[in-house]
Scaffold this active site. Structure first.
Site, PDB file in Angstrom:
ATOM      1  N   TYR A   1      43.760  36.505  46.614  1.00 34.27           N
ATOM      2  CA  TYR A   1      43.013  35.550  45.771  1.00 34.27           C
ATOM      3  C   TYR A   1      43.731  34.107  45.308  1.00 34.27           C
ATOM      4  O   TYR A   1      43.316  33.112  45.533  1.00 34.27           O
ATOM      5  CB  TYR A   1      42.186  36.071  44.507  1.00 34.27           C
ATOM      6  CG  TYR A   1      41.558  35.127  43.621  1.00 34.27           C
ATOM      7  CD1 TYR A   1      40.317  34.492  44.290  1.00 34.27           C
ATOM      8  CD2 TYR A   1      41.812  34.923  42.442  1.00 34.27           C
ATOM      9  CE1 TYR A   1      39.785  33.719  43.535  1.00 34.27           C
ATOM     10  CE2 TYR A   1      41.209  34.132  41.525  1.00 34.27           C
ATOM     11  CZ  TYR A   1      40.103  33.352  42.261  1.00 34.27           C
ATOM     12  OH  TYR A   1      39.290  32.426  41.231  1.00 34.27           O
TER      13      TYR A   1
ATOM     14  N   ARG B   1      42.293  26.469  49.189  1.00 32.18           N
ATOM     15  CA  ARG B   1      41.213  25.772  48.829  1.00 32.18           C
ATOM     16  C   ARG B   1      41.447  24.530  47.941  1.00 32.18           C
ATOM     17  O   ARG B   1      40.736  23.463  48.418  1.00 32.18           O
ATOM     18  CB  ARG B   1      40.216  26.489  47.666  1.00 32.18           C
ATOM     19  CG  ARG B   1      38.991  25.884  46.973  1.00 32.18           C
ATOM     20  CD  ARG B   1      38.030  26.897  46.422  1.00 32.18           C
ATOM     21  NE  ARG B   1      38.726  27.658  45.234  1.00 32.18           N
ATOM     22  CZ  ARG B   1      37.806  28.428  44.517  1.00 32.18           C
ATOM     23  NH1 ARG B   1      36.581  28.651  44.768  1.00 32.18           N
ATOM     24  NH2 ARG B   1      38.590  29.190  43.580  1.00 32.18           N
TER      25      ARG B   1
ATOM     26  N   GLU C   1      30.985  41.060  37.333  1.00 32.54           N
ATOM     27  CA  GLU C   1      30.822  39.761  37.097  1.00 32.54           C
ATOM     28  C   GLU C   1      29.421  39.376  37.647  1.00 32.54           C
ATOM     29  O   GLU C   1      28.714  40.061  38.255  1.00 32.54           O
ATOM     30  CB  GLU C   1      31.839  39.059  38.267  1.00 32.54           C
ATOM     31  CG  GLU C   1      31.525  37.753  38.443  1.00 32.54           C
ATOM     32  CD  GLU C   1      32.731  37.036  39.341  1.00 32.54           C
ATOM     33  OE1 GLU C   1      33.861  37.278  38.888  1.00 32.54           O
ATOM     34  OE2 GLU C   1      32.542  36.562  40.186  1.00 32.54           O
TER      35      GLU C   1
ATOM     36  N   TYR D   1      43.092  26.637  34.311  1.00 36.15           N
ATOM     37  CA  TYR D   1      43.870  27.799  34.069  1.00 36.15           C
ATOM     38  C   TYR D   1      45.225  27.348  34.082  1.00 36.15           C
ATOM     39  O   TYR D   1      45.873  26.833  34.979  1.00 36.15           O
ATOM     40  CB  TYR D   1      43.424  29.046  35.165  1.00 36.15           C
ATOM     41  CG  TYR D   1      42.273  29.534  34.960  1.00 36.15           C
ATOM     42  CD1 TYR D   1      41.395  29.602  33.764  1.00 36.15           C
ATOM     43  CD2 TYR D   1      41.687  30.381  35.815  1.00 36.15           C
ATOM     44  CE1 TYR D   1      40.244  30.306  33.401  1.00 36.15           C
ATOM     45  CE2 TYR D   1      40.525  31.055  35.649  1.00 36.15           C
ATOM     46  CZ  TYR D   1      39.506  30.782  34.538  1.00 36.15           C
ATOM     47  OH  TYR D   1      38.548  31.670  34.557  1.00 36.15           O
TER      48      TYR D   1
ATOM     49  N   ARG E   1      31.767  25.942  35.679  1.00 39.88           N
ATOM     50  CA  ARG E   1      31.037  26.962  35.284  1.00 39.88           C
ATOM     51  C   ARG E   1      29.671  26.908  35.907  1.00 39.88           C
ATOM     52  O   ARG E   1      29.091  28.182  35.819  1.00 39.88           O
ATOM     53  CB  ARG E   1      31.138  27.346  33.656  1.00 39.88           C
ATOM     54  CG  ARG E   1      32.355  27.377  33.395  1.00 39.88           C
ATOM     55  CD  ARG E   1      33.381  28.668  33.843  1.00 39.88           C
ATOM     56  NE  ARG E   1      34.675  28.706  33.281  1.00 39.88           N
ATOM     57  CZ  ARG E   1      35.420  29.469  33.625  1.00 39.88           C
ATOM     58  NH1 ARG E   1      35.190  30.815  34.534  1.00 39.88           N
ATOM     59  NH2 ARG E   1      36.663  29.716  33.338  1.00 39.88           N
TER      60      ARG E   1
END
Ligand code: 3EB
Length: 343
Positions: A146, A153, A330, A206, A219
């Site tokens: 990830y 990305r 999630e 983050y 979000r």
């Protein structure tokens, strides 16, 4: 210029097959659970199957994104796309076994093709991205896969001069046991309005504890659909407060925290539009890491939303690994309501 509006509808796969894809043309469709046999309705080429085990009892469901106008299909690089005058739905699957590349590079390549499609296709703004990452929590040679995905990305966003902070698209990133990196995306002519959650540090900020490159997503995103309706596209939402995962090992508490985060995202969206979005009126996809936890997740959702709420009656529950190994559940969601974006 031709005016076209976008609609999204969640249907049982059985109903979709029986009725055919009527009422406009299909830009894209995400199917949860598969159904064998039956006639292929119009627009079947556009159905992307999420190959995760279905845990809800309503049978296979499909989210169909439709245009009121004409839809044309095309390809650029490894991307297949369908578009109308205003919207574009695309899909890319890249298999690392068939390319001699590491996973970070595969991820960068996939997004590079996505951005080339958007730039040349005249629907430049990415609204919502669905990322399915094979072995998401697996080790990629010193770095979790990830985290490799995040690096590739972000690199592609930077190379395409796309916003990696405010203005990033809504997204989700879930694990699959095997197969290609599979990305589905929705883009439009107009810039969406990004929405953040004041209870959480923006994911794109983050700290490095979660990997060398931050995840590139907002979000939620708000988009005007062109006919007096607004869409709220809520990213994968989990039991994170600030930037930390909370309630390790406690799936009920994680579900409650996720609901608080969903409510905070909706509250934040409602300051940016006048559409009456409500936590009880969402089309949700609930991802549960351990199938044995599904009843506890469902019970917790029933306690907070009510068994007869639209959100529960329409919810799809599937098994998937989640991007942080301490997250057990999630929830992602979308809703469409009458209203307008505020200036
Ligand atoms: C989180 O809040 C949980 O990497 O695109 C949620 C939604 C998550 C999208 C992504 C990751 C992504 O950080 C994980």
């Amino acid at each position: 210029m031709e005016v076209s509006s976008l609609a999204v509808q969640r249907l049982s796969m059985a109903r979709w097959q029986a009725a055919g894809a009527s009422g406009g043309d299909v830009l894209g469709a995400l199917a949860y659970g598969t159904m064998a046999g039956g006639p292929a309705p119009r627009g079947s080429d556009q159905v992307m199957h999420i190959t995760a085990r279905l845990l809800s009892d309503g049978g296979p469901q499909v989210d169909v994104w439709r245009s009121s106008g004409e839809v044309e299909a095309g390809r650029s690089g490894d991307v297949r796309w369908w578009r109308d005058a205003n919207w574009l739905f695309g899909t890319v699957d890249l298999d690392e076994a068939r390319h001699d590349m590491g996973f970070e590079e595969i991820s960068r390549r996939a997004y590079k093709d996505i951005f080339a499609t958007l730039t040349h296709g005249g629907r430049p703004h990415l609204l919502r991205v669905w990322n399915y990452v094979p072995r998401i929590n697996g080790d990629g040679g010193g770095l979790e896969r990830y985290r490799q995905f995040n690096a590739g990305r972000q690199q592609a966003f930077l190379e395409a001069r796309r916003p990696v902070l405010e203005g990033a698209p809504a997204a989700c990133a879930l694990g699959t046991p095997s197969g290609p990196l599979s990305i589905r995306f929705l883009a439009g002519r107009a810039e969406p309005v990004p929405v953040e959650n004041p209870r959480q540090v923006s994911a794109y900020r983050y700290p490095r504890d979660y990997g060398p490159s931050a995840p590139t997503f907002s979000r939620a995103a708000l988009a005007s659909l062109g006919d007096g309706r607004v869409a709220l596209l809520i990213s994968g939402t989990a039991s994170i407060v600030g930037h930390a995962s909370v309630h390790p090992g406690d799936v009920r508490a994680q579900t409650r925290e996720t609901l608080r985060n969903l409510q905070a995202v909706i509250d934040s969206a409602r300051t940016r539009c006048n559409a009456p979005f409500d936590i009880g009126a969402l089309d949700c996809v609930v991802y549960v890491r351990d199938p044995a936890d599904a009843p506890a997740v469902r019970e917790t959702l029933v306690q907070h939303l009510g068994a007869s709420s639209h959100s529960l009656r329409n919810a799809v529950v599937v098994q998937a690994d989640i991007c942080r190994s301490d997250l057990l559940v999630e929830i992602e969601a979308h809703a469409v309501a009458a209203g307008a974006l505020l200036a």
